[in-house]
Design a protein around this motif. Structure first.
Motif, PDB file in Angstrom:
ATOM      1  N   THR A  50      11.319   4.390  -9.976  1.00 31.43           N
ATOM      2  CA  THR A  50      11.005   5.309  -8.888  1.00 31.43           C
ATOM      3  C   THR A  50      10.151   6.448  -9.433  1.00 31.43           C
ATOM      4  O   THR A  50      10.461   7.026 -10.474  1.00 31.43           O
ATOM      5  N   THR A  51       9.054   6.730  -8.746  1.00 38.15           N
ATOM      6  CA  THR A  51       8.147   7.788  -9.171  1.00 38.15           C
ATOM      7  C   THR A  51       7.749   8.637  -7.978  1.00 38.15           C
ATOM      8  O   THR A  51       7.994   8.273  -6.821  1.00 38.15           O
ATOM      9  N   SER A  52       7.121   9.748  -8.256  1.00 36.56           N
ATOM     10  CA  SER A  52       6.765  10.687  -7.192  1.00 36.56           C
ATOM     11  C   SER A  52       5.739  10.107  -6.227  1.00 36.56           C
ATOM     12  O   SER A  52       5.766  10.412  -5.024  1.00 36.56           O
ATOM     13  N   ASN A  53       4.811   9.292  -6.742  1.00 36.60           N
ATOM     14  CA  ASN A  53       3.688   8.837  -5.922  1.00 36.60           C
ATOM     15  C   ASN A  53       3.513   7.317  -5.917  1.00 36.60           C
ATOM     16  O   ASN A  53       3.327   6.711  -4.870  1.00 36.60           O
ATOM     17  N   GLY A  54       3.562   6.701  -7.083  1.00 32.48           N
ATOM     18  CA  GLY A  54       3.222   5.290  -7.194  1.00 32.48           C
ATOM     19  C   GLY A  54       4.138   4.356  -6.438  1.00 32.48           C
ATOM     20  O   GLY A  54       3.677   3.486  -5.687  1.00 32.48           O
ATOM     21  N   THR A  55       5.448   4.508  -6.608  1.00 35.67           N
ATOM     22  CA  THR A  55       6.354   3.587  -5.911  1.00 35.67           C
ATOM     23  C   THR A  55       6.334   3.844  -4.403  1.00 35.67           C
ATOM     24  O   THR A  55       6.520   2.919  -3.608  1.00 35.67           O
ATOM     25  N   ARG A  56       6.057   5.065  -4.017  1.00 35.83           N
ATOM     26  CA  ARG A  56       5.923   5.364  -2.586  1.00 35.83           C
ATOM     27  C   ARG A  56       4.707   4.660  -1.992  1.00 35.83           C
ATOM     28  O   ARG A  56       4.752   4.149  -0.861  1.00 35.83           O
ATOM     29  N   ALA A  57       3.620   4.609  -2.758  1.00 41.95           N
ATOM     30  CA  ALA A  57       2.422   3.901  -2.294  1.00 41.95           C
ATOM     31  C   ALA A  57       2.677   2.403  -2.178  1.00 41.95           C
ATOM     32  O   ALA A  57       2.213   1.745  -1.236  1.00 41.95           O
ATOM     33  N   ILE A  58       3.418   1.848  -3.120  1.00 44.40           N
ATOM     34  CA  ILE A  58       3.750   0.420  -3.065  1.00 44.40           C
ATOM     35  C   ILE A  58       4.586   0.115  -1.828  1.00 44.40           C
ATOM     36  O   ILE A  58       4.267  -0.793  -1.048  1.00 44.40           O
ATOM     37  N   LYS A  59       5.656   0.873  -1.630  1.00 45.26           N
ATOM     38  CA  LYS A  59       6.547   0.614  -0.495  1.00 45.26           C
ATOM     39  C   LYS A  59       5.855   0.889   0.838  1.00 45.26           C
ATOM     40  O   LYS A  59       6.197   0.281   1.860  1.00 45.26           O
ATOM     41  N   GLY A  60       4.887   1.778   0.829  1.00 43.50           N
ATOM     42  CA  GLY A  60       4.161   2.067   2.061  1.00 43.50           C
ATOM     43  C   GLY A  60       3.125   1.024   2.433  1.00 43.50           C
ATOM     44  O   GLY A  60       2.553   1.074   3.531  1.00 43.50           O
ATOM     45  N   SER A  61       2.888   0.062   1.548  1.00 47.32           N
ATOM     46  CA  SER A  61       1.819  -0.927   1.757  1.00 47.32           C
ATOM     47  C   SER A  61       2.336  -2.309   2.128  1.00 47.32           C
ATOM     48  O   SER A  61       1.571  -3.274   2.125  1.00 47.32           O
ATOM     49  N   THR A  62       3.596  -2.410   2.485  1.00 45.87           N
ATOM     50  CA  THR A  62       4.213  -3.732   2.643  1.00 45.87           C
ATOM     51  C   THR A  62       3.733  -4.508   3.864  1.00 45.87           C
ATOM     52  O   THR A  62       4.074  -5.678   4.017  1.00 45.87           O
ATOM     53  N   ASN A  63       2.935  -3.901   4.715  1.00 50.55           N
ATOM     54  CA  ASN A  63       2.383  -4.639   5.860  1.00 50.55           C
ATOM     55  C   ASN A  63       1.153  -5.462   5.484  1.00 50.55           C
ATOM     56  O   ASN A  63       0.634  -6.225   6.300  1.00 50.55           O
ATOM     57  N   ALA A  64       0.693  -5.328   4.250  1.00 50.35           N
ATOM     58  CA  ALA A  64      -0.472  -6.099   3.784  1.00 50.35           C
ATOM     59  C   ALA A  64      -0.089  -7.551   3.513  1.00 50.35           C
ATOM     60  O   ALA A  64       1.087  -7.879   3.295  1.00 50.35           O
ATOM     61  N   SER A  65      -1.082  -8.424   3.480  1.00 48.51           N
ATOM     62  CA  SER A  65      -0.841  -9.823   3.149  1.00 48.51           C
ATOM     63  C   SER A  65      -0.435  -9.986   1.694  1.00 48.51           C
ATOM     64  O   SER A  65       0.411 -10.822   1.358  1.00 48.51           O
ATOM     65  N   ASP A  66      -1.071  -9.227   0.815  1.00 46.63           N
ATOM     66  CA  ASP A  66      -0.732  -9.219  -0.611  1.00 46.63           C
ATOM     67  C   ASP A  66      -0.853  -7.802  -1.126  1.00 46.63           C
ATOM     68  O   ASP A  66      -1.704  -7.033  -0.666  1.00 46.63           O
ATOM     69  N   ILE A  67      -0.009  -7.457  -2.097  1.00 43.99           N
ATOM     70  CA  ILE A  67      -0.107  -6.175  -2.777  1.00 43.99           C
ATOM     71  C   ILE A  67      -0.231  -6.445  -4.271  1.00 43.99           C
ATOM     72  O   ILE A  67       0.675  -7.015  -4.889  1.00 43.99           O
ATOM     73  N   LEU A  68      -1.363  -6.049  -4.840  1.00 47.98           N
ATOM     74  CA  LEU A  68      -1.599  -6.180  -6.275  1.00 47.98           C
ATOM     75  C   LEU A  68      -1.436  -4.812  -6.932  1.00 47.98           C
ATOM     76  O   LEU A  68      -1.728  -3.786  -6.332  1.00 47.98           O
ATOM     77  N   ILE A  69      -0.992  -4.832  -8.179  1.00 41.55           N
ATOM     78  CA  ILE A  69      -0.784  -3.606  -8.933  1.00 41.55           C
ATOM     79  C   ILE A  69      -1.963  -3.433  -9.886  1.00 41.55           C
ATOM     80  O   ILE A  69      -2.189  -4.257 -10.774  1.00 41.55           O
ATOM     81  N   GLY A  70      -2.725  -2.351  -9.672  1.00 39.04           N
ATOM     82  CA  GLY A  70      -3.962  -2.157 -10.423  1.00 39.04           C
ATOM     83  C   GLY A  70      -3.958  -0.900 -11.270  1.00 39.04           C
ATOM     84  O   GLY A  70      -3.317   0.100 -10.947  1.00 39.04           O
TER      85      GLY A  70
END
Length: 238
Positions: free
Chosen positions: A101-121
């Motif tokens: 859990t982080t201040s920004n990164g994990t929030r961005a990941i969880k906020g993107s779950t409506n996408a077809s795919d989520i890649l970590i860059g």
């Protein structure tokens, strides 16, 4: 291929992500940590938004769990690791689940779950991310985690580098950039020394103040791995 950029986790619009491939970037440092964890053999990563949820998941699992993350760039009390990729060594995390859990990164990941795919860059796997985007062959939204809900130079230039990789491979006539994506590309092409450019960034200066100089050197390296983690059914895997 259309490419757009979201400037921070606060600006994610879930309905805009449908049928798109999202690349989440928090190069200083959450996504660099996630990529590094897989380089060093972790089993998977569970990204959550709260400290309480991370602890609860950890308590519900067996001993093969590492708690990692930060608040305000500092290690969370009771966690195994901070948000420094250099702490996620093979000896510590091989075959283990990292709960993060982080201040920004994990929030961005969880906020993107409506996408077809989520890649970590991140910078350290940017070319590999671009190759995977070409394979998936969908329109792309680059989601910058940002810092405290605001624009962050580090994530932006990393997105510009990934966009540059796509343009070089596909040809610029095959890539349709939004204004902000074009700006990220322009910024990268005129500032290819990432570490030098980022010395003016607020978040970079914060890392220096906290003594994370080695993290900055590591996170600004380009293409040290071909690993591209992706979010899949509440876990990040490869």
């Amino acid at each position: 291929m259309k490419i757009d950029v979201v400037i921070s986790a606060d600006y994610i619009m879930s309905d805009k992500l449908k049928d798109k491939t999202v690349v989440v970037i928090d190069m200083l440092r959450a996504t660099s940590v996630i990529v590094t964890a897989f380089i060093n053999g972790c089993k998977d990563v569970i990204a959550v938004t709260s400290i309480e949820e991370a602890k609860a998941i950890g308590e519900s699992m067996d001993n093969d769990v590492i708690l990692g993350g930060e608040r305000n760039a500092l290690k969370i009390e009771g966690f195994n690791c901070s948000n420094s990729p250099l702490e996620y060594t093979k000896d510590l995390i091989k075959d283990k689940t990292v709960i993060m859990t982080t201040s920004n990164g994990t929030r961005a990941i969880k906020g993107s779950t409506n996408a077809s795919d989520i890649l970590i860059g991140a910078m350290i796997n940017a070319k590999a991310v671009a190759k995977e985007l070409i394979k998936l062959n969908r329109d792309v939204i680059i989601v910058n985690a940002g810092t405290a809900g605001q624009f962050s130079m580090d994530d932006f230039i990393c997105g510009g580098y990934i966009t540059d990789c796509l343009c070089d491979t596909l040809g610029e006539d095959k890539v349709e950039l939004s204004d902000i994506a074009y700006t990220a590309l322009y910024l990268y092409r005129n500032n290819k020394d990432i570490n030098e450019f980022l010395k003016s960034a607020k978040h970079y200066k914060r890392m220096i103040e906290l003594g994370y100089n080695d993290d900055l050197v590591y996170c600004t390296k380009k293409d040290i791995t071909d690993i591209v983690p992706r979010y899949n059914k509440d876990r990040i895997v490869i």
